[in-house]
Scaffold this active site. Structure first.
Site, PDB file in Angstrom:
ATOM      1  N   ASP A   1       3.599 -12.072   5.145  1.00 18.47           N
ATOM      2  CA  ASP A   1       3.402 -11.611   3.758  1.00 18.47           C
ATOM      3  C   ASP A   1       3.130 -12.821   2.854  1.00 18.47           C
ATOM      4  OD1 ASP A   1       3.672  -9.497   1.628  1.00 18.47           O
ATOM      5  OD2 ASP A   1       5.304 -10.803   1.011  1.00 18.47           O
TER       6      ASP A   1
ATOM      7  N   LYS B   1      -0.412 -14.130   0.765  1.00 19.27           N
ATOM      8  CA  LYS B   1      -0.482 -14.522  -0.650  1.00 19.27           C
ATOM      9  C   LYS B   1      -1.083 -15.927  -0.793  1.00 19.27           C
ATOM     10  CE  LYS B   1       3.354 -11.499  -1.773  1.00 19.27           C
ATOM     11  NZ  LYS B   1       4.790 -11.347  -1.879  1.00 19.27           N
TER      12      LYS B   1
END
Ligand code: NHO
Length: 369
Positions: free
Chosen positions: A228, A232
């Protein structure tokens, strides 16, 4: 005359529900200047469709209505046709985490339909998809629809708009670093607080508390594998001008002990995790002796094109060490700001703040059309 805009929403989960409620308030408060009608709301297996383009009611029960609905969702080509046939400007909101839907963004944008989304997949997967999306979009003067994805990094925090403003105004981003995961922030703020002198906590206990409170994904491995955060960082690095092939093309430290990577259930993972507490406990103890704490961070060094994600040590006095709860912190180092970073900090996870990021994108699109 009020601008007339049709909206289609795909995905009504945690973020989608909060978005529907916030959009409903926005529509009420701005009725004199914009006429926004939600004409399509879909989940994986059912949809609410307003065939005559009259606004669907945005009640708190949209999710239940979808549960009871028997209409199949439209295919993406049919949805494009339905929205184009309205004759109005149209915005598609993708509140799913579907890569299949993200793969269709170039076609949606080429058709002149705008997109606002918190779905990271389109912007952090293979570089070709990123290139195709922005080649099709109207953001840089092209003829396609606008695409905004502020909530893909830092939820509602102004992270992507800040980096875009820095770059567009001629500043040069040299480094970006910070805590990009609300879940990881919570885990390490609890596990290794600054200056804590009491008995150390076991990492597995902290993961259990976070899981029970709903702060982690249903299977905490989806947070602990670092992907995750890597997604980003991929988005931010690309906006900083770097070419990043994929979120697995740079070093990403996974906090999942190797033998637990392949266990089949989340419960088996949780049961096995206490066996590995000593490894991470040792790292935290070593850091404490140096008056430091460990935090799970990401960084992008633009001149050396180095992107990495993993555990690092920070002095007790460092702003990253002092974070609270599940807050994010993102520091931008640029030519103009010199050694003193421009810092964005605050809640970086949760349905309400993520939905706010999506709605602010919708408002930006409305201002441009
Ligand atoms: P849910 O609750 O699983 O809802 C997804 C919905 O999409 C479901 O209704 C599902 O049926 C529907 N769906 C899935 N595929 C579909 C398809 N092909 N067609 C139609 N419907 C489909 O997920 P959330 O929590 O509402 O998240 C929605 C999107 O927002 C995801 O892309 C997620 O990654 C993104 N997002 C969420 C958060 C958050 O806090 N919940 C954040 C950012 C983006 O800033 C947040 C964050 O980064 C959290 C992160 N875990 C952290 O920092 O710790």
């Amino acid at each position: 005359m009020a601008k007339d805009i049709k909206v289609a929403i795909i995905g009504v989960g945690g973020v989608g529900k909060a978005f529907v409620s916030q959009l409903s308030n926005y529509i009420k408060n701005n009725a004199s200047t914009v006429s926004v009608s939600v004409v399509y709301i879909a989940r994986s297996r059912a949809a609410l469709i307003s065939k005559d383009y009259s606004p669907l009611p945005l009640t708190a029960f949209v999710s239940e209505e979808l549960d009871a609905a028997s209409t199949e969702p439209l295919s993406v080509p049919d949805l494009i046709q339905f929205l184009k046939a309205s004759g109005s400007e149209a915005i598609l909101i993708d509140n799913t985490s579907s890569i299949e839907l993200a793969n269709t963004y170039p076609g949606i944008l080429s058709a002149g339909i705008h997109i606002a989304t918190p779905n990271k997949k389109g912007f952090s997967s293979e570089e070709k998809l990123w290139n195709d999306i922005f080649a099709a979009a109207g953001n840089d003067g092209g003829s396609g629809g606008y695409v905004f994805h502020e909530a893909t990094v830092g939820a509602g925090l102004p992270v992507l708009s800040t980096i875009r403003d820095l770059v567009d105004t001629g500043d040069e981003v040299t480094k970006v670093e910070g805590v990009f995961s609300g879940t990881m922030s919570f885990l390490f703020n609890e596990f290794a607080p600054v200056g804590e002198s009491g008995a150390p906590k076991a990492f597995s206990d902290v993961v259990k508390v976070a899981k029970d409170a709903g702060y982690t994904e249903p299977d905490p491995r989806d947070d602990l594998n670092g992907l995750d955060v890597a997604r980003k960082l991929t988005i931010l690095a690309r906006l900083s001008g770097l070419s990043i092939a994929s979120p697995t093309s740079f070093p990403v430290q996974s906090l999942i002990p190797k033998p637990l990577e392949s266990v089949s259930t989340s419960q088996e993972f949780m049961d096995g995790l206490p066996n590995y507490d000593s490894e991470i406990g040792l790292l935290a103890d070593e850091a404490k002796k140096e008056r430091k704490v460990i935090r799970f961070v990401g960084s992008i060094d633009v001149p050396s094109k180095a992107v990495k994600v993993g555990l690092e040590k920070f002095d007790f006095s460092h702003p990253i060490s002092g974070l609270k709860g599940s807050d994010n912190i993102i520091a931008f180092y640029t030519k103009r700001y010199g050694d003193r970073a421009l810092i964005v900090q605050g809640a970086g996870a949760g349905a309400e703040v993520t939905a706010m990021g999506v709605l602010s994108d919708v408002i930006k699109i409305i201002a441009r059309i």
